[in-house]
Scaffold this motif. Structure first.
Motif: not given
Ligand SMILES: Cc1cc2nc3c(=O)[nH]c(=O)nc-3n(C[C@H](O)[C@H](O)[C@H](O)COP(=O)(O)O)c2cc1C
Length: 248
Positions: A237-248
């Protein structure tokens, strides 16, 4: 009988001995003397607000962060200033209004079941998120067999708020006793005694694999299922959320 008991001298003594970094309350806060003892240990104190008024009250009474608990959430509603279920607020509307009303960090809770919900909560101004229902699918949750089976098959439209299990409103998967005696009933004994009244029915039915007479706590995000351990889920969840928030 229910094992629930209010926070008292014995639980406070335990906090003083164990010194946890964070102490989280539900249904408001304990008496000032107990709260002062908790804060003297250095613990950060948090509690749930289901309205803006409750959030402001919690900040004024010493909370270091506030859980904004939307209507979608599973388990007991943390409401303590209002008893009116009809005016309870969904997470999408509650979080930004609480963020605007208080200066302490806000933790969004209720209906968040994957990275999309986490990103949405941060967009609303939350500083953190609290997920409950989605962790009930993890092997560590140790839910009863009937509860787990109900979680596996339930859709988001199959939960409701009910007071018949404890005397206070909580969200769970609708089952026979909720349909036949609730979901909200004036006959429910005051919190937390209602569970005791239902115990004989539960004791007979649960060993037969039936979830008809027991609380099946779950929130409206129950349809977002997975089969992961808690650690793996949290990292994902943390990885996927960070990807969505940072765009990569
Ligand atoms: C089975 C269950 C038990 C819970 N017990 C507590 C509790 O003891 N104290 C508390 O502050 N919140 C409790 N909660 C609420 C969660 O901490 C969290 O606010 C909520 O589950 C978030 O909404 P969600 O279920 O939609 O993820 C419980 C939730 C569930 C589903």
């Amino acid at each position: 009988m229910s094992a629930r008991a209010p926070f008292d001298d014995a639980s406070c003594t335990l906090i003083e001995a164990l010194k946890p970094e964070i102490v989280s309350f539900h249904f408001g806060l304990p008496d000032q003397a107990l709260l002062d003892r908790v804060k003297a240990t250095g613990a950060k104190v948090i509690s749930s607000a289901t309205t803006v008024e409750e959030a402001v009250w919690l900040e004024q009474n010493g909370c270091d962060a506030i859980i904004a608990m939307g209507y979608e959430a599973g388990g007991h509603r943390g409401m303590f200033l209002s008893k009116d279920l009809y005016t309870q607020i969904g997470t999408l509307a509650l979080v930004p209004q609480v963020v605007d009303a208080v200066s302490v960090p806000v933790i969004a809770a209720g209906g968040i079941g994957d990275a999309r919900g986490i990103v949405a909560a941060f967009a609303l101004g939350a500083s953190a998120v609290q997920l409950g229902t989605v962790y009930l699918f993890c092997p560590e949750a140790k839910v009863t067999t009937p509860h787990y089976q109900a979680l596996r098959s339930a859709k988001g439209s199959q939960t409701a708020l009910t007071n018949i299990f404890t005397g206070r409103p909580a969200r769970g998967i609708v089952n026979r006793i909720m349909r036949e005696r609730g979901p909200i009933s004036d006959d429910a004994p005051a919190f937390p005694l209602a569970g005791g009244a239902l115990m004989p029915l539960r004791a007979k039915s649960e060993p037969q694999g039936s979830g008809d007479f027991m609380n099946l706590w779950a929130g409206q995000a129950v349809g977002l299922k997975h089969e992961l351990s808690a650690g793996v889920l949290t990292r994902l969840l943390a990885t996927q959320a960070l990807e969505k928030l940072t765009g990569h």
